[in-house]
Write an enzyme that holds these catalytic residues in place. Structure first.
Site, PDB file in Angstrom:
ATOM      1  N   LYS A  30      45.522  99.993  71.976  1.00 45.47           N
ATOM      2  CA  LYS A  30      46.248  98.460  71.290  1.00 45.47           C
ATOM      3  C   LYS A  30      47.421  98.829  70.389  1.00 45.47           C
ATOM      4  CE  LYS A  30      42.559  95.376  73.064  1.00 45.47           C
ATOM      5  NZ  LYS A  30      41.822  94.633  72.609  1.00 45.47           N
TER       6      LYS A  30
ATOM      7  N   HIS B 198      41.366  98.886  74.918  1.00 46.26           N
ATOM      8  CA  HIS B 198      40.913  98.152  76.085  1.00 46.26           C
ATOM      9  C   HIS B 198      40.558  99.383  77.038  1.00 46.26           C
ATOM     10  CE1 HIS B 198      40.918  95.539  79.607  1.00 46.26           C
ATOM     11  NE2 HIS B 198      41.506  96.741  80.127  1.00 46.26           N
TER      12      HIS B 198
ATOM     13  N   ASN C  70      40.746  94.839  68.614  1.00 47.75           N
ATOM     14  CA  ASN C  70      39.823  96.113  68.410  1.00 47.75           C
ATOM     15  C   ASN C  70      40.104  97.138  68.888  1.00 47.75           C
ATOM     16  OD1 ASN C  70      39.439  95.519  71.268  1.00 47.75           O
ATOM     17  ND2 ASN C  70      38.009  94.489  71.169  1.00 47.75           N
TER      18      ASN C  70
ATOM     19  N   GLU D 105      43.536  96.471  87.389  1.00 48.98           N
ATOM     20  CA  GLU D 105      44.517  96.813  86.096  1.00 48.98           C
ATOM     21  C   GLU D 105      45.408  98.010  86.120  1.00 48.98           C
ATOM     22  OE1 GLU D 105      40.910  95.376  83.037  1.00 48.98           O
ATOM     23  OE2 GLU D 105      41.337  97.161  83.255  1.00 48.98           O
TER      24      GLU D 105
ATOM     25  N   TYR E 192      44.730  90.523  81.167  1.00 48.35           N
ATOM     26  CA  TYR E 192      43.711  89.436  80.875  1.00 48.35           C
ATOM     27  C   TYR E 192      43.564  88.327  81.754  1.00 48.35           C
ATOM     28  CZ  TYR E 192      43.581  92.293  76.673  1.00 48.35           C
ATOM     29  OH  TYR E 192      43.241  93.558  75.698  1.00 48.35           O
TER      30      TYR E 192
END
Length: 139
Positions: A10, A116, A113, A127, A50
């Site tokens: 991220k 992913h 966080n 994905e 998402y």
């Protein structure tokens, strides 16, 4: 049996200079990097990534966070790669993640966080096509 998984570093991981640290942990575990791309994720790509969380209170924060800067999208391969990566990255909440995991050692924020990773073969298949061509997914 070898399998593949999608891993996305991220924006916070990229901005903090953690690409090498995280890639190194995956490599030292014995996984093989198959594809990698540094990019800025579009809102559409983030929404597709998402989509399983659409309608949940944290959905908009997830989309906004992951599309806020550059990310590294990668495909990793190895024995039980999905389970191995999930164990290496740790709990979604870095405060609760075990020491020794990527999130446990390097993360603090719940929404951002650091990383992913696909949580199942079905997730990887859904994905992976967002970021890679079918040819890239097979090579």
């Amino acid at each position: 049996m070898s399998e593949r998984t999608l891993v996305i570093l991220k924006p916070s991981a990229v901005e903090r200079g953690l690409i090498g640290e995280i890639v190194g942990r995956l490599e030292r575990k014995g996984l093989r990097l198959v594809q990698a791309r540094l990019m800025r994720m579009s809102r559409d790509e983030a929404e597709r990534l998402y989509s399983v969380h659409r309608g949940k209170p944290f959905y908009e924060d997830l989309v906004r966070t992951i599309s806020s800067g550059k990310v590294v999208v990668m495909i990793w391969e190895g024995r039980s790669a999905i389970e191995v990566v999930r164990r290496l990255i740790g709990s979604t909440d870095p405060v609760k993640a075990e020491p020794g995991t990527i999130r446990g050692d390097l993360g603090l924020d719940l929404t951002d966080n650091l990383i992913h990773a696909s949580d199942s073969v079905e997730s990887f298949e859904r994905e992976g096509v967002i970021f890679f061509t079918s040819e890239e997914l097979k090579s």
